[in-house]
Design an enzyme around this catalytic site. Structure first.
Site, PDB file in Angstrom:
ATOM      1  N   ASN A 200      21.279  44.771   3.035  1.00  0.00           N
ATOM      2  CA  ASN A 200      21.897  43.661   3.751  1.00  0.00           C
ATOM      3  C   ASN A 200      22.236  42.572   2.748  1.00  0.00           C
ATOM      4  OD1 ASN A 200      21.628  44.783   6.312  1.00  0.00           O
ATOM      5  ND2 ASN A 200      19.696  43.765   6.734  1.00  0.00           N
TER       6      ASN A 200
ATOM      7  N   ARG B  56      21.522  50.169   7.963  1.00  0.00           N
ATOM      8  CA  ARG B  56      21.048  50.679   6.668  1.00  0.00           C
ATOM      9  C   ARG B  56      20.341  52.018   6.833  1.00  0.00           C
ATOM     10  NH1 ARG B  56      17.317  46.217   4.522  1.00  0.00           N
ATOM     11  NH2 ARG B  56      16.870  46.193   6.739  1.00  0.00           N
TER      12      ARG B  56
END
Length: 99
Positions: free
Chosen positions: A42, A24
């Site tokens: 996520n 990320r």
């Protein structure tokens, strides 16, 4: 910011070893480098998903990055892109990591 191609938006989901490897953070960094806005998070089933918006050529660069590069320790098995469309204006002001 639009350029000659205009703006586009795309949703994405990346599978493989993409959680616990700073995926990320690297996605956010790459998107910001490309001047894109959107988000990344996520999922509960082990993937990373998000949305990217900006000049079409830059969004395509991020798509390629999500398919082939990712974070240094990631192992991408699949990157899916959906809801690809032209947009008149950006719907986000920056690129965020969502929890």
């Amino acid at each position: 910011m639009a350029g000659s191609e205009g703006l586009m938006s795309v949703d994405y989901e990346v599978s493989g070893r993409v959680q616990g490897v700073f995926f990320r953070k690297y996605t956010q960094s790459e998107a910001k480098r490309l001047g894109l806005v959107g988000w990344v998070r996520n999922t509960s089933h082990g993937t990373v998903q998000g949305q990217a918006q900006g000049p079409a050529a830059r969004v395509r660069e991020l798509q390629e990055w999500l398919r082939k590069i990712g974070s240094p320790q990631s192992r991408i098995s699949r990157a899916e892109f959906t809801n690809e469309k032209e947009i008149a204006a950006l719907e986000h002001t920056d690129f965020q990591i969502r929890k």
